[in-house]
Write a protein that holds these residues in place. Sequence first.
Motif, PDB file in Angstrom:
ATOM      1  N   ALA A   1       1.270   9.451  -5.688  1.00 10.48           N
ATOM      2  CA  ALA A   1       1.652  10.836  -5.389  1.00 10.48           C
ATOM      3  C   ALA A   1       2.528  11.410  -6.495  1.00 10.48           C
ATOM      4  O   ALA A   1       2.369  12.574  -6.895  1.00 10.48           O
ATOM      5  CB  ALA A   1       2.379  10.900  -4.049  1.00 10.48           C
ATOM      6  N   ARG A   2       3.451  10.601  -7.020  1.00 10.04           N
ATOM      7  CA  ARG A   2       4.304  11.058  -8.114  1.00 10.04           C
ATOM      8  C   ARG A   2       3.485  11.369  -9.360  1.00 10.04           C
ATOM      9  O   ARG A   2       3.681  12.400 -10.021  1.00 10.04           O
ATOM     10  CB  ARG A   2       5.357   9.999  -8.450  1.00 10.04           C
TER      11      ARG A   2
ATOM     12  N   LEU B   1      -9.170  -4.336  -8.132  1.00  6.39           N
ATOM     13  CA  LEU B   1      -9.067  -3.016  -8.744  1.00  6.39           C
ATOM     14  C   LEU B   1      -9.613  -1.970  -7.786  1.00  6.39           C
ATOM     15  O   LEU B   1     -10.707  -2.125  -7.245  1.00  6.39           O
ATOM     16  CB  LEU B   1      -9.867  -2.970 -10.055  1.00  6.39           C
ATOM     17  N   LEU B   2      -8.831  -0.915  -7.570  1.00  9.52           N
ATOM     18  CA  LEU B   2      -9.247   0.227  -6.757  1.00  9.52           C
ATOM     19  C   LEU B   2      -9.093   1.466  -7.625  1.00  9.52           C
ATOM     20  O   LEU B   2      -8.018   1.689  -8.189  1.00  9.52           O
ATOM     21  CB  LEU B   2      -8.383   0.339  -5.503  1.00  9.52           C
ATOM     22  N   ALA B   3     -10.149   2.257  -7.753  1.00 11.20           N
ATOM     23  CA  ALA B   3     -10.133   3.402  -8.658  1.00 11.20           C
ATOM     24  C   ALA B   3     -10.462   4.683  -7.909  1.00 11.20           C
ATOM     25  O   ALA B   3     -11.353   4.720  -7.057  1.00 11.20           O
ATOM     26  CB  ALA B   3     -11.140   3.186  -9.786  1.00 11.20           C
ATOM     27  N   ALA B   4      -9.727   5.748  -8.248  1.00 10.08           N
ATOM     28  CA  ALA B   4      -9.960   7.067  -7.668  1.00 10.08           C
ATOM     29  C   ALA B   4     -10.101   8.072  -8.799  1.00 10.08           C
ATOM     30  O   ALA B   4      -9.154   8.291  -9.564  1.00 10.08           O
ATOM     31  CB  ALA B   4      -8.815   7.457  -6.742  1.00 10.08           C
ATOM     32  N   ASN B   5     -11.266   8.674  -8.900  1.00  7.52           N
ATOM     33  CA  ASN B   5     -11.531   9.658  -9.932  1.00  7.52           C
ATOM     34  C   ASN B   5     -10.794  10.958  -9.624  1.00  7.52           C
ATOM     35  O   ASN B   5     -10.216  11.129  -8.552  1.00  7.52           O
ATOM     36  CB  ASN B   5     -13.035   9.913 -10.026  1.00  7.52           C
ATOM     37  N   THR B   6     -10.824  11.878 -10.561  1.00  3.55           N
ATOM     38  CA  THR B   6     -10.207  13.184 -10.371  1.00  3.55           C
ATOM     39  C   THR B   6     -10.738  13.830  -9.091  1.00  3.55           C
ATOM     40  O   THR B   6     -11.948  13.871  -8.861  1.00  3.55           O
ATOM     41  CB  THR B   6     -10.514  14.090 -11.576  1.00  3.55           C
ATOM     42  N   GLY B   7      -9.828  14.285  -8.255  1.00  3.58           N
ATOM     43  CA  GLY B   7     -10.212  14.909  -7.000  1.00  3.58           C
ATOM     44  C   GLY B   7     -10.291  13.969  -5.826  1.00  3.58           C
ATOM     45  O   GLY B   7     -10.503  14.408  -4.687  1.00  3.58           O
ATOM     46  N   SER B   8     -10.119  12.671  -6.040  1.00  8.28           N
ATOM     47  CA  SER B   8     -10.152  11.679  -4.961  1.00  8.28           C
ATOM     48  C   SER B   8      -8.795  10.985  -4.858  1.00  8.28           C
ATOM     49  O   SER B   8      -8.077  10.854  -5.851  1.00  8.28           O
ATOM     50  CB  SER B   8     -11.242  10.634  -5.205  1.00  8.28           C
ATOM     51  N   GLU B   9      -8.477  10.522  -3.669  1.00 10.60           N
ATOM     52  CA  GLU B   9      -7.243   9.786  -3.442  1.00 10.60           C
ATOM     53  C   GLU B   9      -7.536   8.282  -3.458  1.00 10.60           C
ATOM     54  O   GLU B   9      -8.627   7.843  -3.090  1.00 10.60           O
ATOM     55  CB  GLU B   9      -6.620  10.169  -2.098  1.00 10.60           C
TER      56      GLU B   9
ATOM     57  N   ASN C   1       0.811  -1.210   0.000  1.00 11.33           N
ATOM     58  CA  ASN C   1       0.000   0.000   0.000  1.00 11.33           C
ATOM     59  C   ASN C   1       0.848   1.265   0.000  1.00 11.33           C
ATOM     60  O   ASN C   1       0.497   2.257  -0.646  1.00 11.33           O
ATOM     61  CB  ASN C   1      -0.960  -0.015   1.189  1.00 11.33           C
ATOM     62  N   GLU C   2       1.976   1.216   0.699  1.00  9.70           N
ATOM     63  CA  GLU C   2       2.878   2.369   0.679  1.00  9.70           C
ATOM     64  C   GLU C   2       3.470   2.565  -0.707  1.00  9.70           C
ATOM     65  O   GLU C   2       3.684   3.702  -1.160  1.00  9.70           O
ATOM     66  CB  GLU C   2       3.983   2.187   1.717  1.00  9.70           C
ATOM     67  N   ALA C   3       3.759   1.450  -1.406  1.00 10.30           N
ATOM     68  CA  ALA C   3       4.281   1.553  -2.776  1.00 10.30           C
ATOM     69  C   ALA C   3       3.260   2.214  -3.692  1.00 10.30           C
ATOM     70  O   ALA C   3       3.601   3.058  -4.528  1.00 10.30           O
ATOM     71  CB  ALA C   3       4.652   0.170  -3.292  1.00 10.30           C
ATOM     72  N   ILE C   4       1.985   1.842  -3.535  1.00 11.27           N
ATOM     73  CA  ILE C   4       0.935   2.449  -4.349  1.00 11.27           C
ATOM     74  C   ILE C   4       0.801   3.931  -4.026  1.00 11.27           C
ATOM     75  O   ILE C   4       0.693   4.778  -4.936  1.00 11.27           O
ATOM     76  CB  ILE C   4      -0.403   1.729  -4.114  1.00 11.27           C
ATOM     77  N   ARG C   5       0.825   4.283  -2.748  1.00  6.18           N
ATOM     78  CA  ARG C   5       0.711   5.692  -2.360  1.00  6.18           C
ATOM     79  C   ARG C   5       1.859   6.509  -2.940  1.00  6.18           C
ATOM     80  O   ARG C   5       1.652   7.636  -3.433  1.00  6.18           O
ATOM     81  CB  ARG C   5       0.695   5.816  -0.838  1.00  6.18           C
TER      82      ARG C   5
END
Length: 234
Positions: A91-92, A142-150, A83-87
């Motif tokens: 962020a990049r 699959l985990l998805a975050a739209n524009t404006g969401s983390e 999870n830290e790798a994904i974060r």
Amino acid sequence: MPDWTVLVPLKRLSAAKSRLHPPTMTVPRESLALAFALDTLHAAANCPAVGRVVAVTADPAVREAVAGAGLDAVDEGPRPGLNEAIRHAAARLRAADPAAPLAAMTGDLPALKPGELAEALARAARLPRSFVPDAAGTGTVLLAANTGSELDPSFGPGSARAHRASGATPLDGLWPSLRRDVDTRADLAAAGSLGVGRHTLVLLLRARRCNVGHHAGHRGHVRPPNPYRDRLPR
């Protein structure tokens, strides 16, 4: 809406798929894990809703294989854990393109069909944050975050419950290849029935040839039909 960027976190091969017993000793577990990853990445890259696919890994062998396939890879970052790798990667990417919708997907979906991923992402595009449970219903593929969401990932045991509790909306479409992650030999057989990608198929055929050769010396042995014959890459 902009195309999705899909992150695919991949463990070091030495630690990947520890519960998977290979179909034969001639096909090491590490080789299967890499084949799963490459087939997952290729399917995502061929999805019309995806603009970029990025592998997230600290394994030099995986990075080399991904680069050889013409795909992008980034490092996991300084903090340990999936999870830290994904974060770190998210962020990049968000720093470079704040409006980009992001998704994180597991790298063990060797039967993944681009059309199913496109359908899931089309559903996700209508929601701030969403996820697709695995075939068992307890994990997340699959985990998805739209524009404006983390993304706020919680991959691991019980991740479906964790993602739901964190506010992500579950997507329950009929996407058998997307939901078919592979952790065990039974999972691999189920993925094989859906039709796996080229890298995984080559290893399964090699394992079958070795198993047939092992039994061929036994008197009265009848060579079984090849269940993968019609799925050979053209």
